[in-house]
Design a protein around this motif. Structure first.
Motif, PDB file in Angstrom:
ATOM      1  N   ASN A 103     -17.608 -21.805   2.586  1.00  0.00           N
ATOM      2  CA  ASN A 103     -18.807 -21.949   3.358  1.00  0.00           C
ATOM      3  C   ASN A 103     -19.558 -23.007   2.358  1.00  0.00           C
ATOM      4  OD1 ASN A 103     -21.394 -21.934   4.791  1.00  0.00           O
ATOM      5  ND2 ASN A 103     -21.953 -20.443   4.093  1.00  0.00           N
ATOM      6  N   ASN A 104     -19.398 -22.463   1.357  1.00  0.00           N
ATOM      7  CA  ASN A 104     -20.239 -23.226  -0.202  1.00  0.00           C
ATOM      8  C   ASN A 104     -19.280 -24.626  -0.161  1.00  0.00           C
ATOM      9  OD1 ASN A 104     -22.198 -21.028  -0.673  1.00  0.00           O
ATOM     10  ND2 ASN A 104     -20.814 -20.026  -2.919  1.00  0.00           N
ATOM     11  N   LEU A 105     -18.269 -24.494  -0.020  1.00  0.00           N
ATOM     12  CA  LEU A 105     -17.503 -25.730   0.286  1.00  0.00           C
ATOM     13  C   LEU A 105     -17.581 -26.656   0.921  1.00  0.00           C
ATOM     14  CD1 LEU A 105     -13.767 -24.388  -0.748  1.00  0.00           C
ATOM     15  CD2 LEU A 105     -15.456 -25.675  -2.101  1.00  0.00           C
ATOM     16  N   ASN A 106     -18.081 -26.620   2.229  1.00  0.00           N
ATOM     17  CA  ASN A 106     -19.049 -26.934   3.387  1.00  0.00           C
ATOM     18  C   ASN A 106     -19.977 -28.073   3.283  1.00  0.00           C
ATOM     19  OD1 ASN A 106     -16.565 -26.330   5.346  1.00  0.00           O
ATOM     20  ND2 ASN A 106     -17.072 -24.373   6.247  1.00  0.00           N
ATOM     21  N   GLN A 107     -21.022 -27.013   2.439  1.00  0.00           N
ATOM     22  CA  GLN A 107     -21.999 -27.331   2.346  1.00  0.00           C
ATOM     23  C   GLN A 107     -22.340 -28.364   1.438  1.00  0.00           C
ATOM     24  OE1 GLN A 107     -24.358 -23.857   1.433  1.00  0.00           O
ATOM     25  NE2 GLN A 107     -24.305 -23.043   3.296  1.00  0.00           N
ATOM     26  N   ILE A 108     -21.148 -27.650  -0.049  1.00  0.00           N
ATOM     27  CA  ILE A 108     -20.843 -28.361  -0.563  1.00  0.00           C
ATOM     28  C   ILE A 108     -20.705 -30.579   0.322  1.00  0.00           C
ATOM     29  CG2 ILE A 108     -19.824 -29.742  -3.067  1.00  0.00           C
ATOM     30  CD1 ILE A 108     -19.955 -27.076  -3.690  1.00  0.00           C
ATOM     31  N   HIS A 125     -16.698 -42.173  -6.625  1.00  0.00           N
ATOM     32  CA  HIS A 125     -16.865 -40.681  -6.997  1.00  0.00           C
ATOM     33  C   HIS A 125     -17.034 -39.384  -6.030  1.00  0.00           C
ATOM     34  CE1 HIS A 125     -19.009 -42.226 -11.173  1.00  0.00           C
ATOM     35  NE2 HIS A 125     -18.448 -41.629 -11.583  1.00  0.00           N
ATOM     36  N   TYR A 126     -17.274 -40.795  -4.671  1.00  0.00           N
ATOM     37  CA  TYR A 126     -16.671 -39.520  -3.475  1.00  0.00           C
ATOM     38  C   TYR A 126     -15.610 -38.956  -2.660  1.00  0.00           C
ATOM     39  CZ  TYR A 126     -16.931 -38.644   1.426  1.00  0.00           C
ATOM     40  OH  TYR A 126     -17.045 -37.640   2.708  1.00  0.00           O
ATOM     41  N   GLU A 127     -14.710 -39.860  -3.600  1.00  0.00           N
ATOM     42  CA  GLU A 127     -13.686 -39.395  -2.827  1.00  0.00           C
ATOM     43  C   GLU A 127     -13.134 -38.714  -4.099  1.00  0.00           C
ATOM     44  OE1 GLU A 127     -11.720 -40.292  -0.843  1.00  0.00           O
ATOM     45  OE2 GLU A 127     -13.409 -41.375   0.605  1.00  0.00           O
ATOM     46  N   GLN A 128     -13.281 -38.990  -5.811  1.00  0.00           N
ATOM     47  CA  GLN A 128     -12.893 -37.612  -6.602  1.00  0.00           C
ATOM     48  C   GLN A 128     -13.278 -36.232  -5.929  1.00  0.00           C
ATOM     49  OE1 GLN A 128     -14.644 -39.289 -10.575  1.00  0.00           O
ATOM     50  NE2 GLN A 128     -13.393 -37.630 -11.253  1.00  0.00           N
ATOM     51  N   HIS A 129     -14.811 -36.474  -5.818  1.00  0.00           N
ATOM     52  CA  HIS A 129     -15.023 -34.749  -5.579  1.00  0.00           C
ATOM     53  C   HIS A 129     -14.474 -34.605  -4.327  1.00  0.00           C
ATOM     54  CE1 HIS A 129     -17.931 -35.088  -8.491  1.00  0.00           C
ATOM     55  NE2 HIS A 129     -18.954 -36.651  -7.764  1.00  0.00           N
ATOM     56  N   MET A 130     -14.381 -35.051  -3.639  1.00  0.00           N
ATOM     57  CA  MET A 130     -13.720 -34.728  -1.948  1.00  0.00           C
ATOM     58  C   MET A 130     -12.051 -33.878  -2.417  1.00  0.00           C
ATOM     59  SD  MET A 130     -15.635 -34.932   0.060  1.00  0.00           S
ATOM     60  CE  MET A 130     -14.441 -33.866   1.215  1.00  0.00           C
ATOM     61  N   ALA A 131     -11.318 -34.752  -3.327  1.00  0.00           N
ATOM     62  CA  ALA A 131     -10.302 -34.836  -3.845  1.00  0.00           C
ATOM     63  C   ALA A 131     -10.086 -33.100  -4.767  1.00  0.00           C
ATOM     64  CB  ALA A 131      -9.488 -35.403  -4.412  1.00  0.00           C
ATOM     65  N   THR A 132     -11.135 -33.118  -5.184  1.00  0.00           N
ATOM     66  CA  THR A 132     -11.280 -31.432  -5.984  1.00  0.00           C
ATOM     67  C   THR A 132     -11.693 -30.964  -4.798  1.00  0.00           C
ATOM     68  OG1 THR A 132     -12.440 -33.057  -8.070  1.00  0.00           O
ATOM     69  CG2 THR A 132     -12.924 -30.590  -7.331  1.00  0.00           C
ATOM     70  N   LEU A 133     -12.403 -30.197  -4.046  1.00  0.00           N
ATOM     71  CA  LEU A 133     -12.528 -29.557  -2.883  1.00  0.00           C
ATOM     72  C   LEU A 133     -11.841 -29.454  -2.102  1.00  0.00           C
ATOM     73  CD1 LEU A 133     -16.597 -30.895  -0.996  1.00  0.00           C
ATOM     74  CD2 LEU A 133     -16.016 -28.875  -3.306  1.00  0.00           C
ATOM     75  N   SER A 134     -10.492 -30.871  -2.020  1.00  0.00           N
ATOM     76  CA  SER A 134      -9.501 -30.078  -0.954  1.00  0.00           C
ATOM     77  C   SER A 134      -8.735 -29.384  -2.035  1.00  0.00           C
ATOM     78  CB  SER A 134      -9.235 -31.817  -0.419  1.00  0.00           C
ATOM     79  OG  SER A 134      -7.847 -31.680  -0.042  1.00  0.00           O
ATOM     80  N   ALA A 135      -8.327 -29.391  -3.339  1.00  0.00           N
ATOM     81  CA  ALA A 135      -7.341 -28.473  -4.011  1.00  0.00           C
ATOM     82  C   ALA A 135      -8.565 -27.491  -4.031  1.00  0.00           C
ATOM     83  CB  ALA A 135      -7.643 -29.745  -5.334  1.00  0.00           C
ATOM     84  N   ILE A 136      -9.574 -26.705  -4.093  1.00  0.00           N
ATOM     85  CA  ILE A 136      -9.943 -25.862  -4.045  1.00  0.00           C
ATOM     86  C   ILE A 136     -10.000 -25.036  -3.076  1.00  0.00           C
ATOM     87  CG2 ILE A 136     -12.207 -24.597  -4.095  1.00  0.00           C
ATOM     88  CD1 ILE A 136     -12.935 -26.396  -6.203  1.00  0.00           C
ATOM     89  N   GLU A 137      -9.926 -26.076  -1.185  1.00  0.00           N
ATOM     90  CA  GLU A 137      -9.716 -25.795  -0.971  1.00  0.00           C
ATOM     91  C   GLU A 137      -7.943 -25.344  -0.071  1.00  0.00           C
ATOM     92  OE1 GLU A 137      -9.521 -26.842   4.644  1.00  0.00           O
ATOM     93  OE2 GLU A 137      -9.341 -28.318   2.557  1.00  0.00           O
ATOM     94  N   THR A 138      -7.263 -25.725  -0.730  1.00  0.00           N
ATOM     95  CA  THR A 138      -5.845 -25.914  -0.663  1.00  0.00           C
ATOM     96  C   THR A 138      -5.588 -24.392  -1.629  1.00  0.00           C
ATOM     97  OG1 THR A 138      -5.299 -28.170  -0.672  1.00  0.00           O
ATOM     98  CG2 THR A 138      -3.696 -26.565  -1.459  1.00  0.00           C
ATOM     99  N   ALA A 139      -6.210 -23.714  -3.032  1.00  0.00           N
ATOM    100  CA  ALA A 139      -5.945 -22.605  -3.707  1.00  0.00           C
ATOM    101  C   ALA A 139      -5.791 -21.653  -2.854  1.00  0.00           C
ATOM    102  CB  ALA A 139      -6.601 -23.043  -5.014  1.00  0.00           C
TER     103      ALA A 139
END
Length: 150
Positions: A103-108, A125-139
């Motif tokens: 839920n927090n990842l979706n809000q971010i 920066h948008y792509e960089q942050h979205m890639a980080t969120l995607s990596a967290i989701e995968t983990a």
């Protein structure tokens, strides 16, 4: 008191005994056979529509009722039961925490998208942050998969 004559196929039951609510023995072979049969019991449960259709079709092919088909399949052990593995006791707590993190990842992600649309965040920066969120989701997804497998 005079007894009424029974109708065809019915056993004679003395009126006095029937009125008094006393047990009455039926004087026929049918009555004795019925008393010897075990009482049936109701088993009620829901089935998925596909399972119901399959059972009904198989019963029809066999020329018997779905109840008889199920009873025969179960009692002759023509079933294959696959036991589910017991859940790890901490799995529910883990699921709760992962759902909160998701839920927090979706809000971010929503906030990042708004900042990008308002031109307050560069596309890089948008792509960089979205890639980080995607990596967290995968983990998180992989961790859940391992927890469910254990």
């Amino acid at each position: 008191m005079a007894e009424e004559s029974p109708k065809a196929g019915e056993p004679a039951i003395p009126k006095a005994e029937a009125a008094a609510g006393q047990p009455v023995e039926l004087a026929s072979e049918e009555g004795a056979a019925a008393a010897a049969r075990p009482a049936s019991k109701v088993a009620s449960f829901r089935l998925r529509a596909e399972a119901h259709d399959t059972i009904t079709a198989r019963a029809k092919e066999a020329g018997i009722s779905p109840r008889a088909w199920l009873e025969d399949a179960i009692l002759t052990n023509r079933t294959q039961i696959v036991a589910k593995a017991a859940k790890h006791p901490d799995l529910n707590g883990l699921l709760f925490q992962v759902n909160r993190a998701g839920n927090n990842l979706n809000q971010i992600a929503h906030t990042l998208h708004g900042l990008r649309l308002a031109n307050k965040l560069t596309p890089e920066h948008y792509e960089q942050h979205m890639a980080t969120l995607s990596a967290i989701e995968t983990a998180l997804t992989e961790a859940l998969g391992r927890a469910r497998a254990d």
